[in-house]
Design an enzyme around this catalytic site. Structure first.
Site, PDB file in Angstrom:
ATOM      1  N   LYS A 189      73.705  54.486  34.522  1.00 41.72           N
ATOM      2  CA  LYS A 189      72.472  54.124  35.216  1.00 41.72           C
ATOM      3  C   LYS A 189      72.691  52.841  36.004  1.00 41.72           C
ATOM      4  CE  LYS A 189      68.895  51.666  34.503  1.00 41.72           C
ATOM      5  NZ  LYS A 189      68.719  51.172  35.879  1.00 41.72           N
ATOM      6  N   GLU A 264      76.902  42.767  27.585  1.00 44.78           N
ATOM      7  CA  GLU A 264      77.525  41.717  28.414  1.00 44.78           C
ATOM      8  C   GLU A 264      76.370  41.050  29.152  1.00 44.78           C
ATOM      9  OE1 GLU A 264      80.708  41.007  28.400  1.00 44.78           O
ATOM     10  OE2 GLU A 264      81.351  42.716  27.215  1.00 44.78           O
ATOM     11  N   CYS A 299      77.562  36.373  36.675  1.00 46.75           N
ATOM     12  CA  CYS A 299      77.287  36.024  35.281  1.00 46.75           C
ATOM     13  C   CYS A 299      78.127  34.825  34.863  1.00 46.75           C
ATOM     14  CB  CYS A 299      77.591  37.203  34.388  1.00 46.75           C
ATOM     15  SG  CYS A 299      79.230  37.874  34.649  1.00 46.75           S
ATOM     16  N   GLU A 395      69.680  30.159  33.519  1.00 44.40           N
ATOM     17  CA  GLU A 395      70.501  30.915  34.470  1.00 44.40           C
ATOM     18  C   GLU A 395      69.660  31.204  35.722  1.00 44.40           C
ATOM     19  OE1 GLU A 395      71.462  35.081  33.674  1.00 44.40           O
ATOM     20  OE2 GLU A 395      73.517  34.666  34.276  1.00 44.40           O
TER      21      GLU A 395
HETATM   22  P1  NAD Z   1      68.579  43.140  34.214  1.00 46.92           P
HETATM   23  O1  NAD Z   1      68.672  42.902  32.756  1.00 46.92           O
HETATM   24  O2  NAD Z   1      67.292  42.932  34.890  1.00 46.92           O
HETATM   25  O3  NAD Z   1      68.989  44.645  34.567  1.00 46.92           O
HETATM   26  C1  NAD Z   1      70.221  45.184  34.168  1.00 46.92           C
HETATM   27  C2  NAD Z   1      70.071  46.689  34.048  1.00 46.92           C
HETATM   28  O4  NAD Z   1      69.135  46.985  33.022  1.00 46.92           O
HETATM   29  C3  NAD Z   1      69.539  47.372  35.311  1.00 46.92           C
HETATM   30  O5  NAD Z   1      70.172  48.619  35.439  1.00 46.92           O
HETATM   31  C4  NAD Z   1      68.060  47.532  35.006  1.00 46.92           C
HETATM   32  O6  NAD Z   1      67.451  48.604  35.690  1.00 46.92           O
HETATM   33  C5  NAD Z   1      68.086  47.795  33.524  1.00 46.92           C
HETATM   34  N1  NAD Z   1      66.855  47.425  32.829  1.00 46.92           N
HETATM   35  C6  NAD Z   1      65.926  46.516  33.206  1.00 46.92           C
HETATM   36  N2  NAD Z   1      64.950  46.453  32.279  1.00 46.92           N
HETATM   37  C7  NAD Z   1      65.289  47.319  31.301  1.00 46.92           C
HETATM   38  C8  NAD Z   1      64.695  47.706  30.069  1.00 46.92           C
HETATM   39  N3  NAD Z   1      63.543  47.179  29.649  1.00 46.92           N
HETATM   40  N4  NAD Z   1      65.337  48.617  29.313  1.00 46.92           N
HETATM   41  C9  NAD Z   1      66.514  49.154  29.707  1.00 46.92           C
HETATM   42  N5  NAD Z   1      67.110  48.856  30.865  1.00 46.92           N
HETATM   43  C10 NAD Z   1      66.514  47.950  31.650  1.00 46.92           C
HETATM   44  O7  NAD Z   1      69.740  42.287  34.865  1.00 46.92           O
HETATM   45  P2  NAD Z   1      70.094  42.161  36.413  1.00 46.92           P
HETATM   46  O8  NAD Z   1      69.061  41.288  37.048  1.00 46.92           O
HETATM   47  O9  NAD Z   1      70.344  43.502  36.982  1.00 46.92           O
HETATM   48  O10 NAD Z   1      71.499  41.414  36.375  1.00 46.92           O
HETATM   49  C11 NAD Z   1      71.613  40.053  36.263  1.00 46.92           C
HETATM   50  C12 NAD Z   1      72.005  39.674  34.857  1.00 46.92           C
HETATM   51  O11 NAD Z   1      73.200  40.357  34.494  1.00 46.92           O
HETATM   52  C13 NAD Z   1      72.313  38.199  34.753  1.00 46.92           C
HETATM   53  O12 NAD Z   1      71.712  37.672  33.590  1.00 46.92           O
HETATM   54  C14 NAD Z   1      73.835  38.185  34.640  1.00 46.92           C
HETATM   55  O13 NAD Z   1      74.349  37.061  34.003  1.00 46.92           O
HETATM   56  C15 NAD Z   1      74.105  39.439  33.889  1.00 46.92           C
HETATM   57  N6  NAD Z   1      75.494  39.874  34.080  1.00 46.92           N
HETATM   58  C16 NAD Z   1      76.370  39.742  33.042  1.00 46.92           C
HETATM   59  C17 NAD Z   1      77.705  40.105  33.195  1.00 46.92           C
HETATM   60  C18 NAD Z   1      78.687  39.973  32.053  1.00 46.92           C
HETATM   61  O14 NAD Z   1      79.764  40.548  32.128  1.00 46.92           O
HETATM   62  N7  NAD Z   1      78.373  39.238  31.013  1.00 46.92           N
HETATM   63  C19 NAD Z   1      78.142  40.621  34.422  1.00 46.92           C
HETATM   64  C20 NAD Z   1      77.222  40.751  35.462  1.00 46.92           C
HETATM   65  C21 NAD Z   1      75.892  40.377  35.275  1.00 46.92           C
END
Ligand code: NAD
Length: 494
Positions: A189, A264, A299, A395
């Site tokens: 997804k 992650e 991230c 962040e």
């Molecule tokens: P997000 O948590 O908003 O969304 C991530 C994914 O989860 C998306 O596909 C989104 O549609 C889905 N999602 C959102 N709400 C959900 C829910 N209630 N239940 C299930 N799925 C849900 O994060 P984002 O804004 O897309 O990405 C940014 C974040 O990702 C930052 O905090 C960043 O640090 C982190 N990140 C971490 C890594 C790592 O390797 N540690 C790498 C890249 C990004």
């Protein structure tokens, strides 16, 4: 091959045929609802995309389950799986321009980065995982003479991969490549902010020979992620995204079938520059890249730069100069090093942080939106902060850097570790012992010494301590997430 010019990319963009349907059981399918995906550099709608709900998620999981249970992928020999995955990697490379363009248009990132980093690294990830498919075996346990104990790795089954928008294809590949290599079926997804590259590669996976049902793509937002998290036929959910959503993913697992959960998550990584830093200019350039690359939407962004007092004035000046390499511009211009912020929500969020920083901290550089009539661009921004300021603790996920002054290494380590996050950290010093001691004391999954973000190949595991997550992407350790250990004990009779 000659590199594409700005005009070439623009022309390619006008001729691009964009697929917005989900990919389930080997074919593209529409969903009852659709959503727009928008180019943040122009605010123009790129495509309408299937918004997968219960029916589509159930269909995708059922297809993945059936494919797993009948062994059409898991039951193939490792050599065969390797051959197919190598073909998949080759197809990603053969279609690199199109994939990079989709990634750039969908996220606002510079197309040169999308091509040179995102697509190249995703293809390499698939290749790397393909190559280990027939190299990793089990163990024989040292038991008493009449016992034979074998430890085997078996695929967990149906793996849901829920990924973010900052490196859509790359983050997805860190999950689906080891999962497929280990013999699992995958339901991917992508984020609702960046679904296009995932949809495109589904067709490439099929072309490579991945059997129908083994690799499914279900675009949608949080609801689609929630449905996967709660699904009882999903054996493992591998999530990359924010810590807040990660917390919910754990709850979904607890509320349903206790599926394996791998997270992650976010970061607020410290980059510590000691007064004996070997090369101030190199450190400043690396610090700028560490926080401004990919519009700061990383991230592992080194968003807290800790500088020892003696070096502080010279370093801040060098960092400010280095930040000018990241002037936001048209992502389709190959010379552009900083593009647009992914969407209106994130753009507002970053600008709100900058507004808060103007009150609590001291603005040193940047701080303004740019080209607002066209798209969502923000200048690389540097604030002098104290360690307890909001900008230095939360962040932001945008091009905003906090610089913090310190006196002793012990103080720097204490500031660095005083965070809920623990994804990455860096230290700059000439002294070998200081480097080792700092690396030991920093509570982070990755520590860089005299560099930032170096070594982005597959051989080092990547992931976080504390609330930056659990488990590791990349390296052979990633396979651990997608396999179960089975002990088989045989009593031998004379
Ligand atoms: P997000 O948590 O908003 O969304 C991530 C994914 O989860 C998306 O596909 C989104 O549609 C889905 N999602 C959102 N709400 C959900 C829910 N209630 N239940 C299930 N799925 C849900 O994060 P984002 O804004 O897309 O990405 C940014 C974040 O990702 C930052 O905090 C960043 O640090 C982190 N990140 C971490 C890594 C790592 O390797 N540690 C790498 C890249 C990004």
């Amino acid at each position: 091959m000659p590199r594409l010019t700005h005009r070439d990319w623009q022309t390619l963009a006008t001729t691009l045929r964009i697929e917005g349907r989900a990919f389930i059981n080997g074919r593209h399918v529409d969903a009852a609802r659709r959503f727009d995906t928008v180019n943040p550099a122009t605010r123009q709608v790129l495509a309408q995309v299937a918004e997968c709900g219960t029916a589509e998620i159930d269909a995708a999981v059922a297809a993945a389950r059936a494919a797993f249970d009948d062994g059409r992928w898991a039951g193939r020999s490792p050599v065969e799986r390797k051959t197919v995955l190598l073909r998949f990697a080759a197809l990603l490379r053969a279609n690199a321009d199109e994939l990079a363009l989709l990634e750039s248009l969908d996220t606002g990132k510079p197309v040169a980065d999308a091509l040179g980093v995102d697509v190249a690294a995703a293809a390499y990830t698939v290749q790397w995982c393909a190559e280990v498919t027939d190299k990793v075996g089990g163990e024989v346990a040292p038991l008493a003479g009449n016992l034979l104990g074998m430890v085997m790795r078996e695929p967990v089954g149906v793996v849901a991969a829920v990924v973010p928008w900052n490196f859509p294809l790359l983050m997805a590949s860190w999950k689906f490549a080891p999962a497929l290599a280990a013999g699992n079926s995958v339901v991917l997804k992508p984020s609702e902010k960046s679904p296009l590259s995932a949809i495109r590669i589904a067709a490439l996976a099929q072309e490579a020979g991945i059997p129908d049902g083994v690799f499914n793509v279900v675009p949608g937002g949080g609801e689609a992620g929630r449905l996967l998290g709660l699904h009882r036929e999903v054996d493992c959910i591998s999530f990359t995204g924010s810590t807040a959503t990660g917390r919910q993913i754990m709850q979904y697992a607890a509320q349903s079938n206790l599926k394996r959960v791998w997270l992650e998550l976010g970061g607020k990584s410290p980059n510590i520059v000691l007064a004996d830093c070997p090369d101030l200019q190199a450190a400043a350039r690396a610090a700028a890249g560490g926080v401004f690359y990919n519009q700061g939407e990383m991230c592992s962004a080194g968003s807290r730069v800790l500088v020892q007092r003696d070096l502080y004035p010279a370093f801040v000046e060098a960092l400010t100069i280095a930040s000018r390499d990241y002037v936001p511009g048209d992502p389709l211009d190959p010379a552009t090093r900083m593009g647009a912020i992914v969407d209106e929500i994130q753009y507002r969020r970053v600008l709100d942080y900058i507004a808060a920083g103007r009150i609590e901290s001291t603005l040193l550089a940047g701080g303004e939106p740019l080209h607002a009539e066209t798209g969502l661009f923000i200048e690389p921004t540097i604030f002098a902060t104290e360690a307890h300021h909001r900008l230095a603790r939360e962040e932001i996920f945008g091009p905003v850097c906090s610089v913090i002054v310190f006196d002793t290494l012990a103080e720097a380590i204490a500031i660095a570790n005083d965070s809920d996050y623990g994804l990455a950290a860096a230290v700059w010093t000439r002294d070998l012992s200081t480097a080792h001691l700092a690396a030991r004391q920093l509570r982070a999954g990755t520590v860089w010494v005299n560099c930032y973000e170096e070594g982005g190949d597959q051989n080092l595991p990547f992931g976080g301590y504390k609330q930056s997550g659990n488990g590791r992407d990349k390296s052979l350790h990633a396979l651990e997430k997608y396999t179960e250990l089975k002990s088989t004990l045989i009593k031998l009779h004379d």
